[in-house]
Design an enzyme around this catalytic site. Structure first.
Site, PDB file in Angstrom:
ATOM      1  N   ASP A 107       0.808  -1.225   0.000  1.00 24.06           N
ATOM      2  CA  ASP A 107       0.000   0.000   0.000  1.00 24.06           C
ATOM      3  C   ASP A 107       0.842   1.276   0.000  1.00 24.06           C
ATOM      4  O   ASP A 107       0.306   2.369  -0.225  1.00 24.06           O
ATOM      5  CB  ASP A 107      -0.952   0.009   1.197  1.00 24.06           C
ATOM      6  CG  ASP A 107      -2.093  -0.981   1.021  1.00 24.06           C
ATOM      7  OD1 ASP A 107      -2.542  -1.153  -0.125  1.00 24.06           O
ATOM      8  OD2 ASP A 107      -2.517  -1.588   2.019  1.00 24.06           O
ATOM      9  N   ASP A 149      -5.364  -5.386  -6.030  1.00 23.48           N
ATOM     10  CA  ASP A 149      -5.198  -3.965  -5.691  1.00 23.48           C
ATOM     11  C   ASP A 149      -3.758  -3.497  -5.950  1.00 23.48           C
ATOM     12  O   ASP A 149      -3.497  -2.327  -6.230  1.00 23.48           O
ATOM     13  CB  ASP A 149      -5.533  -3.710  -4.216  1.00 23.48           C
ATOM     14  CG  ASP A 149      -6.642  -4.594  -3.680  1.00 23.48           C
ATOM     15  OD1 ASP A 149      -6.770  -5.732  -4.163  1.00 23.48           O
ATOM     16  OD2 ASP A 149      -7.344  -4.172  -2.767  1.00 23.48           O
TER      17      ASP A 149
HETATM   18  N1  GLY Z   1      -6.953  -2.076  -1.226  1.00 23.35           N
HETATM   19  C1  GLY Z   1      -7.984  -2.480  -0.356  1.00 23.35           C
HETATM   20  C2  GLY Z   1      -9.328  -2.361  -0.937  1.00 23.35           C
HETATM   21  O1  GLY Z   1      -9.522  -2.130  -2.121  1.00 23.35           O
HETATM   22  O2  GLY Z   1     -10.269  -2.471  -0.172  1.00 23.35           O
END
Ligand code: GLY
Length: 411
Positions: free
Chosen positions: A124, A186
């Site tokens: 992230d 993601d």
């Molecule tokens: N990256 C976490 C989500 O999309 O909830």
């Protein structure tokens, strides 16, 4: 006589060429996206939020529950921390409001703490540094922002496993859940930071890493119908793909809507950076899988395969991510009719998101209602969430810039 005719003909052709060069840009059909009004709405909501949250703690607004009008605040270590500064930068860019710029500077600087070695971080870091520092650098050209963003890319790159060829997403659950080298869809979004760093004086190897991540993901993390597995599990040592599963979707074999939107956005970016047509042809398939599963209003349910009972909330965050991606994809397409259809689809998404049903309006200070964060874990269901707002304002910004540049995919 003959010579005079030839001269007149040449003059005629030259005149037509000169005139056509000066023709006004093609008049694009306006399909009802009032981007000026929509950005003004975002600015109004940003000012409301700024009045409510203050700026003396480095806490950032993350979400507002269905029945509340109060922001749930979060720390810079949360995966969503880049979105609020990113919203402020986009809002400053469109409104020119210097007081918003000051807030953007304040919240962006808060995120520099993510470089603290005591904070291990995970994939992230890409979301966190790109939305805040890279936007800040794009808008201000201040070398401080560049330097921190490059350091963020260095930290993100430490999660790359050369044996697998992808970035590890969640180190903390490697052992806890028995998911050795896990890579979530993601994570495609986080490649933007690596590509950007490679182009901006960072380690040029990051281009290769990002491309490798995309290629391995393309090979393993999609079904034959081009829907995605949220999580891919690989053997850390041999690098072999083990299985595809879900974390936030309805089931291992279902298509989690935001995951598909992340994939469309991510592979559009990979095509933008590599210009390898294989990625363009691939993202066309991903977009088709998403668009053909949409309900009439173009805003997906949280998972395309979840049952309707007892309830099946929508997810505006997937719609906003996808709208932003399709605008970029439209501008990169080599097929005119596909470019037009992506543009039209993005317009329909933006029109829906800007309608009374999906907008907070006076009810809450965020931009949008009806986002679903993590339904299986039971939180942020049918809520307002900062990443839905971030990709909504980004999509509006892209729409405005593309139109201003004369881009017009009408046939
Ligand atoms: N990256 C976490 C989500 O999309 O909830």
């Amino acid at each position: 006589m003959k010579t005079r005719n030839v001269i007149f003909q040449i003059l005629g052709v030259v005149c037509i060429m000169l005139c056509s060069c000066n023709l006004p840009a093609k008049d694009c059909k306006d399909e009802g996206v009032d981007v000026v009004a929509d950005l003004a709405y975002c600015h109004k909501q940003v000012k409301r939020t700024l009045q409510l949250v203050g700026n003396d703690s480095c806490l950032l607004p993350r979400s507002i529950n269905t029945l509340s009008d109060q922001w749930n605040m979060t720390s810079v270590y949360d995966w969503t921390s880049g979105f609020w500064p990113g919203i402020l930068w986009y809002d400053y860019e469109s409104s020119g409001d210097e007081s918003v710029k000051k807030e953007a500077e304040y919240y962006t600087a808060c995120l520099a703490d993510l470089l603290n070695p005591e904070h291990k971080g995970d994939h992230d870091l890409g979301f966190q540094f790109f939305c805040s520092f890279v936007n800040a650098y794009r808008i201000t050209a201040d070398p401080y922002y560049k330097q921190v963003a490059l350091a963020g890319a260095d930290k993100l790159a430490t999660f790359f496993n050369p044996k697998v060829g992808t970035i590890l997403s969640w180190a903390h659950i490697e052992k806890e859940k028995g998911w050795p080298h896990n890579t979530i869809m993601d994570n495609m979004m986080n490649l933007d930071l690596l590509f950007w760093a490679a182009r901006n004086g960072g380690n040029p190897e990051y281009y290769r890493m990002a491309e490798s991540h995309a290629r391995v993901t393309m090979q393993h993390q999609f079904r034959s119908d081009y829907t995605n597995y949220h999580v891919a599990i690989y053997d850390t040592v041999s690098g072999d793909f083990i299985k595809g599963i879900t974390n936030q979707g309805y089931s291992d074999e279902s298509c989690w809507a935001r995951g598909q939107a992340w994939a469309i956005y991510g592979f559009t970016m990979v095509y933008r950076e590599t210009r390898n047509k294989e990625y363009l042809r691939f993202v066309e398939k991903l977009a088709e899988a998403y668009l053909t599963r949409l309900p009439a209003d173009y805003v997906p349910y949280w998972d395309f395969d979840a049952p309707d009972v007892p309830e099946r909330p929508k997810d505006v965050s997937a719609a906003a991510v996808c709208a932003s991606a399709l605008l970029e994809l439209s501008s990169l397409e080599d097929d005119e009719s596909m470019a037009e259809s992506y543009w039209r689809s993005a317009e329909r998404m933006l029109r829906a998101l800007s309608s009374d049903y999906y907008r907070c309006g006076e009810r809450k200070p965020a931009f949008l209602l009806h986002a679903t964060g993590n339904l299986p874990a039971g939180y942020e269901i049918d809520a307002s969430i900062n990443y839905a707002d971030y990709y909504y304002i980004e999509a509006l910004h892209r729409y405005k810039i593309l139109k201003q540049s004369g881009f017009c995919p009408d046939k």
